[in-house]
Design a protein around this motif. Structure first.
Motif: not given
Length: 178
Positions: A73-77
């Protein structure tokens, strides 16, 4: 026809309006505490999702649902809404490939992940409140948000007028829905 494959799934963890407004208007120490609480809550929920909502399917016709060893997964704030109002939130894009216990990479059984979406959102809200309370001297209470919306658990001390000033999209939707 066979359904088209998807590359991944977007999980979104969005802080309550009062938390986003507190984050946006706070001094540096409070700003950092809110951000740390948000990130901790997202990480905690992702851990629960990995343990309880990620599976793949094997066997004839995919009849056996089996656990996996984790997710990619990749998180983008993000800091604001489409309307430019404060809205602290993180999108987590979960790849549609997971590693099964036997080491093979297979497609994610999205049904369990979809079933867990509301639970994950509610768990995020609860954990965010806990993480914030551990970092800051805050109190929380339920707020009515109108006839068509569920009550919201918001930080005390930030009044509804202030929150409404940073709720452009909600005001626009309310006006259209009437």
């Amino acid at each position: 026809t066979q359904p088209a494959a998807v590359a991944g799934f977007d999980l979104t963890f969005s802080a309550p309006k009062s938390t986003s407004v507190l984050w946006a208007l706070a001094d540096t120490a409070t700003h950092q505490a809110v951000l740390a609480a948000h990130d901790a809550a997202v990480a905690d929920v992702l851990g629960v999702i990995e343990q309880r909502a990620l599976f793949t399917r094997t066997g004839a016709g995919g009849c056996a649902q089996v656990p996996v060893t984790g997710m990619v997964a990749a998180a983008f704030r993000h800091w604001d809404s489409r309307a430019g109002d404060p809205q602290l939130h993180t999108h987590v894009v979960v790849a549609n490939k997971v590693r099964a216990a036997d080491g093979a990479w297979r497609s994610l059984d999205s049904r369990a992940l979809h079933h867990a979406a509301v639970f994950a959102s509610e768990l995020y809200n609860d954990l965010l409140a806990d993480h914030l309370a551990a970092r800051l001297p805050l109190r929380w209470s339920w707020r009515d948000r109108g006839a068509r919306r569920s009550p919201a658990y918001e930080v005390d001390g930030l009044d509804d007028t202030l929150l409404a000033a940073f709720s452009t999209r909600s005001a626009d939707i309310d006006q259209v829905v009437g």
